[in-house]
Design a protein around this motif. Sequence first.
Motif, PDB file in Angstrom:
ATOM      1  N   ILE A 152       0.839  -1.209   0.000  1.00 10.33           N
ATOM      2  CA  ILE A 152       0.000   0.000   0.000  1.00 10.33           C
ATOM      3  C   ILE A 152       0.868   1.251   0.000  1.00 10.33           C
ATOM      4  O   ILE A 152       1.784   1.370   0.814  1.00 10.33           O
ATOM      5  N   GLN A 153       0.565   2.168  -0.912  1.00  9.68           N
ATOM      6  CA  GLN A 153       1.266   3.443  -0.929  1.00  9.68           C
ATOM      7  C   GLN A 153       0.285   4.574  -0.627  1.00  9.68           C
ATOM      8  O   GLN A 153      -0.836   4.594  -1.137  1.00  9.68           O
ATOM      9  N   LEU A 154       0.725   5.510   0.210  1.00  7.80           N
ATOM     10  CA  LEU A 154      -0.092   6.664   0.590  1.00  7.80           C
ATOM     11  C   LEU A 154       0.412   7.911  -0.117  1.00  7.80           C
ATOM     12  O   LEU A 154       1.572   8.279   0.015  1.00  7.80           O
ATOM     13  N   HIS A 155      -0.487   8.526  -0.878  1.00  5.65           N
ATOM     14  CA  HIS A 155      -0.194   9.803  -1.548  1.00  5.65           C
ATOM     15  C   HIS A 155      -1.060  10.846  -0.847  1.00  5.65           C
ATOM     16  O   HIS A 155      -2.140  11.195  -1.321  1.00  5.65           O
ATOM     17  N   MET A 156      -0.565  11.358   0.269  1.00  7.54           N
ATOM     18  CA  MET A 156      -1.364  12.218   1.141  1.00  7.54           C
ATOM     19  C   MET A 156      -1.822  13.498   0.460  1.00  7.54           C
ATOM     20  O   MET A 156      -2.855  14.073   0.816  1.00  7.54           O
ATOM     21  N   THR A 157      -1.117  13.953  -0.548  1.00 11.15           N
ATOM     22  CA  THR A 157      -1.492  15.181  -1.246  1.00 11.15           C
ATOM     23  C   THR A 157      -2.878  15.051  -1.872  1.00 11.15           C
ATOM     24  O   THR A 157      -3.589  16.040  -2.029  1.00 11.15           O
ATOM     25  N   ARG A 158      -3.275  13.834  -2.201  1.00  7.59           N
ATOM     26  CA  ARG A 158      -4.588  13.607  -2.814  1.00  7.59           C
ATOM     27  C   ARG A 158      -5.695  13.395  -1.795  1.00  7.59           C
ATOM     28  O   ARG A 158      -6.880  13.361  -2.159  1.00  7.59           O
ATOM     29  N   CYS A 159      -5.356  13.206  -0.541  1.00  5.02           N
ATOM     30  CA  CYS A 159      -6.331  12.835   0.483  1.00  5.02           C
ATOM     31  C   CYS A 159      -7.300  13.975   0.780  1.00  5.02           C
ATOM     32  O   CYS A 159      -6.916  15.150   0.827  1.00  5.02           O
ATOM     33  N   ILE A 160      -8.576  13.630   1.010  1.00  7.77           N
ATOM     34  CA  ILE A 160      -9.578  14.635   1.377  1.00  7.77           C
ATOM     35  C   ILE A 160     -10.043  14.451   2.821  1.00  7.77           C
ATOM     36  O   ILE A 160     -11.033  15.050   3.235  1.00  7.77           O
ATOM     37  N   LEU A 161      -9.325  13.625   3.576  1.00  6.66           N
ATOM     38  CA  LEU A 161      -9.615  13.395   5.002  1.00  6.66           C
ATOM     39  C   LEU A 161     -11.064  12.953   5.231  1.00  6.66           C
ATOM     40  O   LEU A 161     -11.792  13.521   6.040  1.00  6.66           O
ATOM     41  N   LEU A 181      -3.057  12.496  12.062  1.00 12.14           N
ATOM     42  CA  LEU A 181      -2.050  13.167  12.869  1.00 12.14           C
ATOM     43  C   LEU A 181      -2.162  14.676  12.676  1.00 12.14           C
ATOM     44  O   LEU A 181      -2.592  15.148  11.624  1.00 12.14           O
ATOM     45  N   ASN A 182      -1.773  15.425  13.702  1.00 11.86           N
ATOM     46  CA  ASN A 182      -1.773  16.892  13.664  1.00 11.86           C
ATOM     47  C   ASN A 182      -3.195  17.449  13.583  1.00 11.86           C
ATOM     48  O   ASN A 182      -4.174  16.702  13.657  1.00 11.86           O
ATOM     49  N   ARG A 183      -3.297  18.766  13.397  1.00 12.69           N
ATOM     50  CA  ARG A 183      -4.604  19.408  13.428  1.00 12.69           C
ATOM     51  C   ARG A 183      -4.703  20.459  12.328  1.00 12.69           C
ATOM     52  O   ARG A 183      -3.704  20.923  11.787  1.00 12.69           O
ATOM     53  N   GLY A 184      -5.947  20.849  12.037  1.00 17.67           N
ATOM     54  CA  GLY A 184      -6.189  21.914  11.073  1.00 17.67           C
ATOM     55  C   GLY A 184      -5.633  21.605   9.693  1.00 17.67           C
ATOM     56  O   GLY A 184      -5.736  20.492   9.189  1.00 17.67           O
TER      57      GLY A 184
END
Length: 333
Positions: A152-161, A181-184
């Motif tokens: 599995i690879q995570l491309h966080m730039t594409r994530c919409i949470l 992780l983190n906030r805002g």
Amino acid sequence: MSVKVTIDGIAIDVEPGTSILNAARQIGGDIVPPAMCYYSKLKDSGGKCRTCLVKVSKGSEKDPRPMPKLVASCRTAVMDGMEVQNITSPEVIEARKGIVEMLLINHPLDCPVCDQAGECDLQNLGFEHGAVKTRYEFDRRTFEKIDIGDKIQLHMTRCILCYRCVFTADQITDHRIHGILNRGDHSEISTYITAAVDNDFSGNVIDVCPVGALTDKTFRFKNRVWFTKPVDAHRDCDHEKCNGKVTLWYKGDDVLRVTARKDKYGEVEEFICNTCRFDKKKTSDWIIEGPRKISHKSVISANHYEFIPLPVVKTNTVLIEDNREQFERDTRL
């Protein structure tokens, strides 16, 4: 006992406690609000993306006052006599357009290279409700691609949470080691330090992701989804929680990937184990059931499967047989 709700002028009786979104799904058609975070198989999902906003013009028979603001249909239960507006409300359409613009603020233009292209919920949403161009003038939020497992690879730039992958790990696996992780604006999906997502059902986070943030490394950049042919198949899986019912994606005679079967709303029908998903990629491993039924609205349906003779052919048995042979030769290419 049931309650009556009217959505875009169409009345339906549903069970008490049913959400507006699920009531609309029972009616079906264009009045069903889009949903990027809600997942009927995952408890407590929904309420994150706001794409399913609707207008409640009448609260109930007992209290007919309209709700003062648009509400998330996935988290709002129906009341007896409630009246709801979705596609018939200009206010809802304009708000949904703004929501899509917000979701696309940090989303990269990766569609030409993204493995999710062709079956991406955000792509469909942007096509239906997106603006021609963004008003956002600041630098986009970016992250480095990371591997959160050997497959599995995570491309966080594409994530919409949307939190779907987090709920999936919480509810169908023995333990969850990834989360928010983190906030805002700094919020991101990740694992603690360098821990890897490694359990028997970890691959399901790929299926539930509505965008291309979580991708299958064994399929990455191998082919475009509309060039493949989905086929339903099953096997007797040894895992007690896996029923072995999957969709095989073929290119010629090769199985490029294996996914869980999805319903018409893009939700997994039954979660499958990693053995079925990653380790069984030979036709001999499976019992083939037949071509997967694909919506005519999907770009994947360009690779049609059903043989439908042309009107001029229907009365000529010789032409029918010739066309069938030609169709079978084409589908083998």
